[in-house]
Design a protein around this motif. Sequence first.
Motif, short mmCIF file in Angstrom:
data_model
loop_
_atom_site.label_atom_id
_atom_site.label_comp_id
_atom_site.label_asym_id
_atom_site.label_seq_id
_atom_site.Cartn_x
_atom_site.Cartn_y
_atom_site.Cartn_z
N ALA A 121 -15.46 1.92 -4.17
CA ALA A 121 -15.16 0.59 -4.19
C ALA A 121 -13.91 0.58 -4.67
O ALA A 121 -13.24 -0.39 -3.50
N TYR A 122 -13.12 1.95 -5.18
CA TYR A 122 -11.41 1.21 -5.31
C TYR A 122 -10.82 1.58 -4.21
O TYR A 122 -9.64 1.27 -3.71
N TYR A 123 -11.42 2.78 -3.72
CA TYR A 123 -10.44 2.82 -2.08
C TYR A 123 -11.02 1.50 -1.06
O TYR A 123 -9.99 1.24 -0.62
N LEU A 124 -11.65 1.19 -1.40
CA LEU A 124 -11.38 -0.58 -0.35
C LEU A 124 -10.63 -1.36 -1.02
O LEU A 124 -10.40 -1.67 0.01
N VAL A 125 -10.73 -1.32 -2.73
CA VAL A 125 -9.11 -2.59 -2.79
C VAL A 125 -8.00 -1.86 -2.39
O VAL A 125 -7.17 -2.34 -2.39
N ALA A 126 -7.50 -0.21 -2.32
CA ALA A 126 -6.44 0.01 -1.60
C ALA A 126 -6.18 -0.16 -0.93
O ALA A 126 -5.08 -0.74 -0.37
N LEU A 127 -7.47 -0.21 0.27
CA LEU A 127 -6.51 -0.47 1.51
C LEU A 127 -6.87 -1.66 1.77
O LEU A 127 -6.36 -2.04 2.67
N CYS A 128 -7.76 -3.09 1.33
CA CYS A 128 -7.32 -4.20 1.48
C CYS A 128 -5.73 -4.51 1.05
O CYS A 128 -4.89 -5.13 2.07
N TYR A 129 -5.06 -3.75 0.44
CA TYR A 129 -3.95 -4.56 0.06
C TYR A 129 -3.19 -3.23 1.01
O TYR A 129 -1.86 -3.93 1.47
N TYR A 130 -3.58 -1.99 1.47
CA TYR A 130 -2.58 -1.54 2.55
C TYR A 130 -2.21 -1.80 3.84
O TYR A 130 -1.27 -2.11 4.38
N GLU A 131 -3.19 -2.52 4.87
CA GLU A 131 -3.93 -3.40 5.40
C GLU A 131 -2.78 -4.92 5.28
O GLU A 131 -2.05 -5.31 6.77
N GLN A 132 -1.87 -5.49 4.69
CA GLN A 132 -1.40 -6.01 4.27
C GLN A 132 -0.03 -6.05 4.10
O GLN A 132 1.11 -6.93 4.02
N ILE A 133 -0.02 -4.13 3.60
CA ILE A 133 2.00 -4.35 3.87
C ILE A 133 2.69 -4.88 5.51
O ILE A 133 2.34 -4.92 6.56
N SER A 134 3.91 -5.51 4.29
CA SER A 134 4.78 -6.13 5.37
C SER A 134 5.99 -5.43 5.81
O SER A 134 6.11 -4.76 5.24
N ASP A 135 6.73 -6.23 7.01
CA ASP A 135 7.57 -4.97 7.87
C ASP A 135 8.52 -5.12 6.53
O ASP A 135 8.80 -5.84 5.49
N VAL A 136 9.44 -4.14 6.25
CA VAL A 136 11.03 -4.33 5.76
C VAL A 136 11.89 -5.62 5.12
O VAL A 136 12.54 -5.45 3.93
N THR A 137 11.97 -6.19 6.03
CA THR A 137 12.51 -7.55 6.06
C THR A 137 12.06 -8.42 4.55
O THR A 137 12.26 -9.63 4.67
N ARG A 138 10.89 -8.00 4.70
CA ARG A 138 9.99 -9.49 3.72
C ARG A 138 9.59 -8.70 2.22
O ARG A 138 10.32 -7.49 1.95
N ASP A 139 9.15 -9.55 1.56
CA ASP A 139 9.11 -9.66 -0.36
C ASP A 139 7.90 -8.41 0.43
O ASP A 139 6.71 -8.17 1.01
N GLN A 140 8.25 -7.74 -0.67
CA GLN A 140 6.82 -6.62 -0.78
C GLN A 140 6.40 -5.99 -2.06
O GLN A 140 6.00 -5.28 -2.22
N LYS A 141 5.81 -7.34 -2.87
CA LYS A 141 5.19 -7.16 -3.45
C LYS A 141 3.47 -6.96 -3.24
O LYS A 141 3.12 -5.71 -4.10
N ILE A 142 2.98 -7.16 -1.87
CA ILE A 142 1.64 -6.45 -1.74
C ILE A 142 1.85 -4.86 -1.53
O ILE A 142 0.94 -4.26 -1.77
N THR A 143 3.17 -4.49 -0.98
CA THR A 143 2.82 -2.72 -0.62
C THR A 143 3.04 -2.28 -2.29
O THR A 143 2.59 -1.17 -2.28
N GLN A 144 4.14 -3.01 -3.31
CA GLN A 144 3.46 -2.60 -4.58
C GLN A 144 2.09 -2.50 -5.38
O GLN A 144 1.75 -1.52 -5.83
N GLN A 145 1.81 -3.84 -5.02
CA GLN A 145 -0.58 -3.46 -5.47
C GLN A 145 -0.68 -2.54 -4.48
O GLN A 145 -1.84 -2.14 -5.10
N ALA A 146 -0.24 -1.87 -2.99
CA ALA A 146 -0.69 -0.75 -2.31
C ALA A 146 -1.10 0.23 -3.16
O ALA A 146 -1.65 1.04 -3.72
N LEU A 147 0.80 -0.01 -3.74
CA LEU A 147 0.81 1.89 -4.55
C LEU A 147 0.31 1.68 -5.55
O LEU A 147 -0.31 2.53 -5.78
#
Length: 268
Positions: A121-147
């Motif tokens: 379950a924890y893995y699925l949560v992490a993957l959901c954030y990971y899948e939404q990582i955007s390119d470096v020109t955009r806000d990286q809030k979701i990237t921090q959540q994935a980390l």
Amino acid sequence: MTHPAPRRPARFAVIVAATVAIGLTAGCAGGGNKKKDVAYVARDVDTLYTAAKDRLDKGDARQAAALFDEVERQHPYSPWARRAQLMSAFSYYASRDYAKSVQSAQRFLSIHPGNKDAPYAYYLVALCYYEQISDVTRDQKITQQALTAMNELVRRYPNTDYAADARLKIDLINDHLAGKEMEIGRMYQRTGKWLAGSLRFRTVAEKYQTTSHAPESLYRLVESYLSLGLPQEAQKAAAVLGKNYPGSKWYERSYDLMNKHAPGTTAS
């Protein structure tokens, strides 16, 4: 240069294997069209769960998620309800409805925190954030959540296969975040904001020193410090670059810069 997230098939090999390991059972699937399946029809738990599993096997993940939710709604006290929560989370993930996947997985964890499938379950949560990582020109809030989610998985279940995969993704995430810092730093350089740029490059050199961006960050520090009239600081950055990346193009460029703009400078 940032590393792209791995393609779905590679991740699905891990996820699907884990899904099977949850202990699903199969049987004859119920018929009917989609509209009939999502409508409320009182059914025994075996029939309802099997219908959901059949939908998932046929690739209709969104419909499967709705049916797994129905298992929990109609039979909340059945052992099948626990499985259905997790399968709902997976089905929403497979259909790329990441918000609902996270919601389902977190509900499972809140009700069954010590369950053997909690790491999944924890893995699925992490993957959901990971899948939404955007390119470096955009806000990286979701990237921090994935980390954060990946680190939490590794902290709680360090010896699992999920943690092993998370560690690989953490490296990619850090490289991505370093890329964002470099993007901002270079932008500051282009507009003559050398001090602001140097702060970004220093963050990469110190916080993300194991990423692919570290050599360039040191070179950019040499550029920035020379532009700020700080040749001794530039020499320090060049020395670190030469020690750690002696054969890189960034060291060669920094060497040329120092010889051109601050020959004979010694770091104090």
